[in-house]
Design an enzyme around this catalytic site. Structure first.
Site, short mmCIF file in Angstrom:
data_model
loop_
_atom_site.label_atom_id
_atom_site.label_comp_id
_atom_site.label_asym_id
_atom_site.label_seq_id
_atom_site.Cartn_x
_atom_site.Cartn_y
_atom_site.Cartn_z
N ASP A 107 -1.62 13.84 5.98
CA ASP A 107 -0.32 13.33 5.57
C ASP A 107 0.79 14.23 6.13
OD1 ASP A 107 1.56 11.77 4.31
OD2 ASP A 107 1.09 12.45 2.28
N GLU A 114 4.33 13.95 10.84
CA GLU A 114 5.25 13.46 11.86
C GLU A 114 5.82 14.57 12.76
OE1 GLU A 114 4.26 10.70 9.14
OE2 GLU A 114 5.37 12.50 8.60
N ASP A 172 4.03 4.99 2.90
CA ASP A 172 4.51 4.96 1.52
C ASP A 172 5.26 3.66 1.26
OD1 ASP A 172 5.29 8.54 1.36
OD2 ASP A 172 3.40 7.45 1.46
#
Length: 965
Positions: free
Chosen positions: A487, A490, A648
């Site tokens: 997670d 990015e 999300d």
């Protein structure tokens, strides 16, 4: 995860300065500053850009090479024009054409081969037989791609000015000046590249992600009332926004064309291998007879690949042949997964496992969110709420029941808070020099969940070993994972810039000279050869091929933030990053990676490189077994290493519908193991939404229910109707596991999609080109979910225009469908419509059980749905479902024609379970049934469904079998 909320509170930078000179200093409220290059020297308009002229053309056995020289004075629109380019055209395969336009000096960033491995150079010439043909004009340079089979048809890709509308064109969006189209000539600058191609008016374009498009799976090209698309490629941490950039970067599109004269379609693909931030525009200027696609990149090169198709599946498989085939998935990964942010201790997790079993809702994998961490730090478990010894016991209990455990790993690593704070992953990383740095070489320090953090530099030499060590120590400390959840990669940061550098208080967790090797000045080795001589064949070599009006370009590298002709922090062309400046919520663009790469160039690959490192680490830690990874940020070739969840999302009906286009898009990107957070992540779900979503996700590749902190609980046992719907849907899914597993095997072997848009299977039916409220699992299963509240029916189309027989999964009745339009289907709560295509032969698990392993141990059944000609076909790929690399396997083939079922197998894997029941739909009533030439007594025929059921067959699937009736 919620970082988009934290960022507004935690950002430490405020920019409020005017640009008055070529350079100016911007102060930060953390006491640091950096130098920004002014845009004053740039025109910010490409109308005067001269384009390029082609020369020095050389044909080769595999294509051609040539030089492209700036055709006039540099325009310096958004950077410094690069005067000398090289174009290499390579017919790499029969169906793949590579067109690479790059700066001759090789100073621009290119995606390294060790990040995305390219296929070897062709050893066979395809120049005269390729499906695709490269055509060009020399001056001004332009190229277009055609099909060899139809050279006079509209080109597949066409950059000629004469094929494009006249410019300038005023802004197509009055509120966004950048949607003006000033010119369509080729622009190649150090910080801005532009290339435009004509598309057929209102073209059918698919892909270009990671994205949630309000227009649906078919992208809006701005025709027929559309507003067009600006798809930005810049990975960012954000809660599933619509029509903005999000977690990943996949600059590939498919275009599907229907010839209305022949009513036949063809599909092709266009992919640019670039990690640079970019906008890809799909637009149709007013009164234009064409639509267009325009690439606007802020760095890199123009490295294009064209795929000839001609079917959608062909295009996807051709893309897989370039970027890599998807990783092999373990059989257990196809089960149902449960997670939430907010299981506060190991007993909470244990309780969910028991509650699911008490409700008899199958549960395959339990996940842990960041609750598991001590002080929110990676590779730890809280000594009070998730102590290592107790976690080991809990995980081993799961394993003993054929269940699995997967924890989260965030991308950022907490820094040491003080001299007594011993956090080994950080200290070891410092020792081994594995973290991203500032331009001056100091540690780049951002802020994530544990407070100030550093970020792994996947380009550094020691990072792989350090990452593997950290994961190994974690599992040896009790977190005996079966897979990993990646997670925040990015990568996400809650502040802008290196906010932890200098004397700044750590907010803590919860805040939420060598040899001269250059050629002589003015010498161009790519034109004049490697000698360095003043003359070659009597021609002076100084300035050969150069245009003196352009600025020389330096390669970006360590310290590049201070170069006078480059602006890493705020590139002159501002791509449409949904949150604004490129460094917000992520690593700053002037941060440095080994061997001197600026983050601006490699940002979009961070997630991919973490996935590769984690996959290799898990292979090392759990040898011989397939790594199961699910990750958020992805790039081209990520499917070689990981699956993906759709981020999300929100507990809203709209997002349940939007999940379908996401699942379909990622088949194009070659990441077939994909699914949404079922019932929604952000916000509160309700009974009806969760009911319908649990049904829908049972037919998505990755099936996980995941919920956010402090929201209402949404485990499927919480409501009786949801529990019932879940049991029914999971029962179907587990019955279909041999079919699902075969789809994934075909994906890993060929790149075939596991889940499909309807038109991928029925490409000549234009009424299907925009359908994304239904989908297909493989070629044989049609799913029509309920996507709106308070209804007991659903509308769905049945492809085939009356030439295909569709049968209901539950009743096995034929569907009386409206031809070429929607049919109304009953859909009471807890019922999802599933239909079987004719011509299918589906190997099934006949007794779905609580876990995947228990289900696999049971017998098989075979479901055959005959076509109108009495035929059917199917295959099943069978192996142990876990070995890495894959071990022995057997492919079982089922063929039906002339009232005879033939079963043949090929392979070395021994299939222990028997085929006990065979059901033939659409059969004629037999007078007898023969199995391998002998009369078989146990059969039944049901007139209403033309259904022949053969029971207690005990067929060994390794044997050749004939069943006749």
């Amino acid at each position: 995860m919620w970082a988009f909320l934290i960022a507004a509170l935690a950002a430490t930078s405020v920019f409020a300065s005017s640009k008055t000179g070529s350079l100016h200093q911007i102060s930060r409220d953390d006491g640091n500053s950096f130098i920004e290059v002014s845009n004053a020297s740039h025109s910010l308009n490409v109308s005067t850009c001269p384009g390029y002229s082609l020369s020095f053309l050389k044909t080769t056995s595999t294509g051609l090479t040539a030089k492209l020289n700036l055709a006039g004075p540099a325009c310096n629109a958004f950077g410094s024009d690069i005067a000398n380019l090289t174009i290499e055209v390579t017919y790499e395969t029969q169906s793949r054409l590579h067109v690479n336009i790059f700066d001759t000096a090789n100073q621009q960033f290119t995606v390294p081969d060790n990040v995305v491995e390219r296929p070897p150079s062709p050893t066979t010439s395809f120049t005269k037989g390729s499906d695709l043909v490269f055509n060009y004009d020399a001056s001004p340079f332009a190229f277009w791609i055609t099909r060899r089979s139809s050279p006079d048809a509209t080109p597949l890709f066409d950059t000629r000015l004469g094929s494009l509308p006249k410019t300038p064109i005023p802004p197509l969006n009055a509120s966004d000046a950048s949607t003006a189209l000033d010119g369509f000539q080729l622009v190649f600058e150090n910080q801005y590249l532009q290339l435009t191609s004509a598309l057929p008016l209102d073209a059918n374009v698919y892909g270009l992600g990671d994205a949630i498009a309000s227009s649906g799976i078919r992208r809006d090209v701005g025709a027929n009332g559309g507003v067009g698309t600006i798809q930005t490629m810049w990975a960012r941490d954000v809660a599933d926004p619509i029509d903005q950039n999000m977690y990943g970067s996949h600059p590939i599109y498919m275009e599907h064309r229907l010839d209305e004269k022949t009513n036949k379609s063809e599909t092709h693909g266009v992919f640019i291998m670039s990690s640079s931030g970019m906008d890809i525009l799909l637009m149709t200027p007013p009164e234009s007879k064409v639509s267009l696609v325009q690439y606007r990149a802020i760095g890199g090169i123009m490295d294009f690949y064209f795929y000839s198709g001609p079917t959608p599946q062909n295009v996807m498989e051709q893309h897989a042949a370039l970027v890599g085939l998807p990783t092999w998935q373990p059989y257990w990964g196809l089960g149902f997964h449960l997670c939430r942010w907010g299981y506060h201790n190991v007993n909470d997790s244990r309780e969910q496992v028991q509650n699911m079993r008490n409700a008899n809702i199958p549960l395959e994998v339990m996940w842990s969110d960041i609750d598991i961490y001590h002080s929110l730090r990676d590779f730890t478990s809280d000594p009070v709420s998730f102590p290592g010894d107790e976690m080991r016991t809990y995980i081993q209990e799961l394993n003993a029941n054929n269940q699995h455990f997967i924890p989260i790993v965030d991308a950022a690593i907490a820094i040491q808070a003080n001299s007594t704070d011993i956090y080994d992953p950080y200290l070891r990383g410092v020792e081994q020099k594995v973290f991203v740095s500032n331009p001056d070489g100091s540690e780049y320090i951002g802020q994530v969940w544990p407070g100030f953090t550093v970020f792994p530099d996947w380009f550094a030499n020691n990072t792989q070993a350090w990452w593997t060590e950290a994961l190994r120590n974690w599992t040896e400390g009790g977190i005996e994972f079966s897979g990993i959840w990646l997670d925040m990669n990015e990568a996400s940061s809650f502040c802008e810039g290196s906010c932890g550098s200098g004397n700044v208080t750590n907010p803590g967790p919860g805040a939420i000279g060598g040899a001269v090797t250059d050629y002589p000045e003015g010498y161009n080795a790519t034109i004049s050869g490697p000698s360095g001589n003043i003359t070659v064949n009597g021609t002076l070599t100084f300035g050969q091929g150069e245009v003196s009006s352009a600025t020389s370009i330096s390669k970006r590298g360590l310290g590049a933030a201070n170069e006078s002709n480059v602006d890493l922090n705020n590139p002159p062309y501002a791509i449409h990053n949904g949150i604004g400046r490129l460094s917000i919520n992520t690593i700053a663009t002037n941060a440095t990676h080994a061997p001197g790469f600026a983050d601006l160039d490699v940002h979009n690959m961070f997630g991919l490189m973490e996935e590769r490192a984690t996959h290799l680490a898990v292979q090392d830690i759990i040898p011989g077994k397939r790594p199961f990874l699910i990750s958020r940020s992805t790039f081209a070739s990520a499917g070689k290493w990981t699956g993906h969840w759709l981020g999300d999302n929100f507990s809203k009906w709209q997002y349940m519908y939007l999940s379908i286009q996401g699942i379909l898009q990622f088949q194009i990107y070659q990441i077939p193991m994909v699914g949404a957070d079922t019932c929604g992540f952000n916000g509160n779900t309700d009974e009806e939404l969760c009911n319908r979503w649990m049904q829908l996700s049972a037919f998505s590749p990755f099936y996980r229910n995941h919920n956010t902190l402090d929201a209402l609980s949404q485990e499927p046992y919480r409501w009786d109707s949801v529990a019932n719907a879940s049991r029914i849907a999971i029962g179907i899914r587990y019955s279909l596991l041999p079919y699902w597993y075969t789809l994934f095997a075909n994906s890993s072997m060929f790149g075939s999609p596991t889940v499909r848009a309807l038109f991928w299977e029925f490409p000549d039916e234009p009424e299907l080109f925009g359908v994304d409220r239904q989908f297909m699992v493989g070629r044989d299963i049609l799913v029509t979910p309920v996507l709106t509240p308070n209804v007991s029916t659903v509308e769905g189309t049945f492809p085939g225009r009356g030439q295909v027989i569709w049968r209901d999964w539950y009743t096995q009745d034929k569907v009386d469908a409206v031809v070429g339009a929607n049919t109304t289907l009953d859909a009471p709560l807890s019922h999802i419509n599933v239909h079987i295509r004719d011509g299918a032969a589906l190997l099934l698990h006949s007794t779905p059980s609580y876990t995947v392993e228990e289900t696999r141990q049971g017998p098989f059944s075979l479901l055959v749905s005959l076509s109108s000609t009495g035929e059917a076909f199917g295959t099943a790929f069978v192996d142990d479902g876990i070995s890495s690399p894959p071990g022995p396997s057997t492919i079982v083939t089922f063929t039906v024609r002339n009232n005879e079922l033939t079963i043949e197998s090929k392979g070395a894997f021994k299939i222990g379970q028997k085929l006990e029941q065979v059901t033939i739909l659409g059969a004629t009533k037999p007078t007898r049934v023969m199995l391998n030439g002998e009369a078989f007594p146990v059969w039944n025929f049901v007139e209403a469904q033309e259904k022949l059921v053969v029971s207690n067959a005990s067929i060994a699937l390794e044997n050749s079998v004939k069943l006749t009736w």
